[in-house]
Design an enzyme around this catalytic site. Structure first.
Site, PDB file in Angstrom:
ATOM      1  N   GLN A   1      -9.925  -3.846  -3.227  1.00 36.89           N
ATOM      2  CA  GLN A   1     -11.252  -3.564  -2.941  1.00 36.89           C
ATOM      3  C   GLN A   1     -12.513  -3.924  -3.997  1.00 36.89           C
ATOM      4  O   GLN A   1     -13.496  -4.346  -3.703  1.00 36.89           O
ATOM      5  CB  GLN A   1     -11.330  -1.819  -2.764  1.00 36.89           C
ATOM      6  CG  GLN A   1     -12.495  -1.468  -2.207  1.00 36.89           C
ATOM      7  CD  GLN A   1     -12.844  -1.953  -0.838  1.00 36.89           C
ATOM      8  OE1 GLN A   1     -12.088  -1.858  -0.055  1.00 36.89           O
ATOM      9  NE2 GLN A   1     -14.263  -2.554  -0.616  1.00 36.89           N
TER      10      GLN A   1
ATOM     11  N   HIS B   1      -7.362   0.601  -6.579  1.00 35.49           N
ATOM     12  CA  HIS B   1      -7.458  -0.264  -5.146  1.00 35.49           C
ATOM     13  C   HIS B   1      -8.056  -1.460  -5.769  1.00 35.49           C
ATOM     14  O   HIS B   1      -9.430  -1.798  -5.436  1.00 35.49           O
ATOM     15  CB  HIS B   1      -8.314   0.667  -4.131  1.00 35.49           C
ATOM     16  CG  HIS B   1      -8.477   0.046  -2.741  1.00 35.49           C
ATOM     17  ND1 HIS B   1      -7.586  -1.048  -2.436  1.00 35.49           N
ATOM     18  CD2 HIS B   1      -8.917   0.481  -1.781  1.00 35.49           C
ATOM     19  CE1 HIS B   1      -7.885  -1.608  -1.142  1.00 35.49           C
ATOM     20  NE2 HIS B   1      -8.623  -0.552  -0.647  1.00 35.49           N
TER      21      HIS B   1
ATOM     22  N   ARG C   1       1.030  -1.206   0.016  1.00 30.92           N
ATOM     23  CA  ARG C   1       0.017  -0.063   0.057  1.00 30.92           C
ATOM     24  C   ARG C   1       0.949   1.165  -0.009  1.00 30.92           C
ATOM     25  O   ARG C   1       1.670   1.315   0.946  1.00 30.92           O
ATOM     26  CB  ARG C   1      -0.905   0.125   1.246  1.00 30.92           C
ATOM     27  CG  ARG C   1      -1.445   1.329   1.567  1.00 30.92           C
ATOM     28  CD  ARG C   1      -2.778   1.143   2.404  1.00 30.92           C
ATOM     29  NE  ARG C   1      -3.802   0.579   1.982  1.00 30.92           N
ATOM     30  CZ  ARG C   1      -5.042   0.424   2.277  1.00 30.92           C
ATOM     31  NH1 ARG C   1      -5.224   1.506   3.613  1.00 30.92           N
ATOM     32  NH2 ARG C   1      -6.079   0.033   1.956  1.00 30.92           N
TER      33      ARG C   1
ATOM     34  N   ASP D   1     -17.368   6.968  -1.744  1.00 33.38           N
ATOM     35  CA  ASP D   1     -16.108   6.841  -0.752  1.00 33.38           C
ATOM     36  C   ASP D   1     -15.657   8.262  -0.365  1.00 33.38           C
ATOM     37  O   ASP D   1     -16.310   9.212  -0.452  1.00 33.38           O
ATOM     38  CB  ASP D   1     -15.053   6.364  -1.580  1.00 33.38           C
ATOM     39  CG  ASP D   1     -13.576   6.045  -0.953  1.00 33.38           C
ATOM     40  OD1 ASP D   1     -13.374   5.820   0.225  1.00 33.38           O
ATOM     41  OD2 ASP D   1     -12.659   5.872  -1.631  1.00 33.38           O
TER      42      ASP D   1
ATOM     43  N   ARG E   1     -13.446  -8.783   1.673  1.00 34.36           N
ATOM     44  CA  ARG E   1     -11.979  -8.673   1.263  1.00 34.36           C
ATOM     45  C   ARG E   1     -11.113 -10.131   1.611  1.00 34.36           C
ATOM     46  O   ARG E   1     -10.127 -10.481   0.785  1.00 34.36           O
ATOM     47  CB  ARG E   1     -11.290  -7.527   2.215  1.00 34.36           C
ATOM     48  CG  ARG E   1     -12.002  -6.393   1.614  1.00 34.36           C
ATOM     49  CD  ARG E   1     -11.547  -5.655   0.409  1.00 34.36           C
ATOM     50  NE  ARG E   1     -10.141  -5.491   0.308  1.00 34.36           N
ATOM     51  CZ  ARG E   1      -9.339  -4.585   0.753  1.00 34.36           C
ATOM     52  NH1 ARG E   1      -9.792  -3.305   1.476  1.00 34.36           N
ATOM     53  NH2 ARG E   1      -8.079  -4.387   0.774  1.00 34.36           N
TER      54      ARG E   1
ATOM     55  N   CYS F   1     -16.337   1.399   0.539  1.00 34.99           N
ATOM     56  CA  CYS F   1     -15.225   0.623   0.958  1.00 34.99           C
ATOM     57  C   CYS F   1     -14.742   0.727   2.328  1.00 34.99           C
ATOM     58  O   CYS F   1     -14.001  -0.292   2.920  1.00 34.99           O
ATOM     59  CB  CYS F   1     -13.728   0.987  -0.041  1.00 34.99           C
ATOM     60  SG  CYS F   1     -13.257   2.570   0.217  1.00 34.99           S
TER      61      CYS F   1
HETATM   62  N1  NVA Z   1     -10.029   6.374  -1.479  1.00 34.42           N
HETATM   63  C1  NVA Z   1      -9.507   6.225  -0.076  1.00 34.42           C
HETATM   64  C2  NVA Z   1      -9.711   4.534   0.349  1.00 34.42           C
HETATM   65  C3  NVA Z   1      -9.408   4.056   1.617  1.00 34.42           C
HETATM   66  C4  NVA Z   1      -9.645   2.592   1.835  1.00 34.42           C
HETATM   67  C5  NVA Z   1      -8.259   6.680   0.297  1.00 34.42           C
HETATM   68  O1  NVA Z   1      -7.400   6.229  -0.777  1.00 34.42           O
HETATM   69  O2  NVA Z   1      -7.826   7.009   1.349  1.00 34.42           O
HETATM   70  N1   CP Z   2     -11.248  -0.378   2.384  1.00 40.59           N
HETATM   71  C1   CP Z   2     -10.033  -0.278   2.880  1.00 40.59           C
HETATM   72  O1   CP Z   2      -8.984  -0.764   1.987  1.00 40.59           O
HETATM   73  O2   CP Z   2      -9.869  -0.180   4.321  1.00 40.59           O
HETATM   74  P1   CP Z   2      -8.432  -0.019   4.879  1.00 40.59           P
HETATM   75  O3   CP Z   2      -7.962   1.345   4.569  1.00 40.59           O
HETATM   76  O4   CP Z   2      -9.083   0.149   6.321  1.00 40.59           O
HETATM   77  O5   CP Z   2      -7.311  -1.146   4.654  1.00 40.59           O
END
Ligand code: NVA
Ligand code: CP
Length: 305
Positions: A134, A131, A104, A220, A288, A260
């Site tokens: 997801q 992502h 990540r 989101d 997930r 998500c």
């Molecule tokens: N769009 C959000 C998703 C978090 C799971 C982010 O990138 O922070």
């Molecule tokens: N939806 C998701 O990826 O959640 P986290 O940021 O908690 O991993």
């Protein structure tokens, strides 16, 4: 055998994705029946986090253990990754000590460079652009509740972020439609979404029109990780892009609502929607676990049967 990575949703074909969804349902059923299934015994997953996470860490770590393997967590704060070691060097070393890696991070380019220097499969656990895990979970959840997603309409309300880009890629691979509504200035960037064409999505100035007759409404956070400096401005710009009960009323009567997570009730979604009858967000989060187990099994062992 060449190494297979999952860096973007369209790294997998429709055929491979359908195999993974079927496999995830089988793995989920085994798990629910307390049937031990350890195809990845002695395999090690390394998880690298440059951003916060609850679901992604938990689902990958628990998932690898449930498949008989082990998982190691690294983050940028207390490893050499945060002190300027080149991504290429880190990839060489980490991939000699593990069987599969999940990352990540910020720019997609970072994970692409890691993968190019990795001896083992690399999975995208979220970048600024995508992502993909997801959307695997979201589509598995849709299939469980409503059957195949082909030909259906997904309404995306809000920011054209990493999750939105991944929905757009998924629509091309799996042949469904996405109706997108973003505030002015936050529109989809097709090049950033890495799309083949535009035949699977349509943009709407009015979020109510995007949601009309949709099979699934999803949104989101207005401010994704890494964009916190824009938060105040985004709160103003996105104020009319909340998914609320009026919006769900114009969607199909049996429309699903997904997010998500983590969610901000009262911002991108009202509490009565996320906690209401259309919402499948807890199934979505749980999936997930199951779909990523199927993904790791596929990347490491190929097709089982
Ligand atoms: N769009 C959000 C998703 C978090 C799971 C982010 O990138 O922070
Ligand atoms: N939806 C998701 O990826 O959640 P986290 O940021 O908690 O991993």
């Amino acid at each position: 055998m060449s190494i297979k990575h999952f860096l973007q949703f369209n790294d997998l074909s429709r055929d491979e994705l359908n195999y993974i969804f079927d496999r995830a349902l089988w793995i989920k059923a085994q798990f629910k029946a307390y049937q031990q299934y350890w195809p990845l015994s002695d395999r090690t997953l390394v998880m690298i986090f440059e951003k916060a996470s609850t679901r992604t860490r938990l689902s990958f770590e628990a998932g690898m253990q449930q498949l008989g393997g082990s998982a190691i967590y690294l983050n940028t704060r207390d490893s050499q990754l945060g002190r300027g070691e080149p991504v290429e060097d880190a990839a060489q070393v980490i991939s000699r000590m593990s069987d599969i890696v999940m990352i990540r991070t910020f720019e997609q380019e970072i994970i692409e460079r890691f993968a190019a220097n990795s001896r083992v499969p690399v999975i995208n656990g979220l970048t600024n652009e995508y992502h993909p895990c997801q959307i695997l979970a979201d589509i598995l959840t849709f299939i469980e509740h409503r059957g195949p997603i082909q030909g259906k309409t997904v309404a995306w309300i809000g920011d054209s972020n990493n999750v939105c880009n991944t929905w757009l890629q998924a629509a091309e691979v799996l042949d469904f439609n996405v109706h997108v509504s973003t505030p002015p200035g936050y529109e989809v960037e097709p090049e950033r979404a890495n799309l083949y064409g535009d035949s699977h999505y349509e943009e709407f100035a009015d979020p109510m029109e995007a949601a009309r007759d949709a099979d699934l409404v999803t949104t989101d956070v207005w401010t994704s990780m890494g964009f916190e400096a824009e938060n105040e401005e985004r709160m103003r710009d996105f104020a009319d892009w909340q998914v609320d009960a009026d919006m769900m009323r114009v969607a199909k009567s049996d429309a699903l609502f997904m997010h998500c997570l983590p969610a901000h009730r009262g911002e991108e979604v009202s509490a009565d929607v996320i906690d209401g009858k259309h919402s499948v967000v807890w199934d979505e989060a749980e999936n997930r676990l199951h779909v990523q187990k199927a993904l790791m099994e596929y990347l490491l062992l190929g097709r089982i049967k």
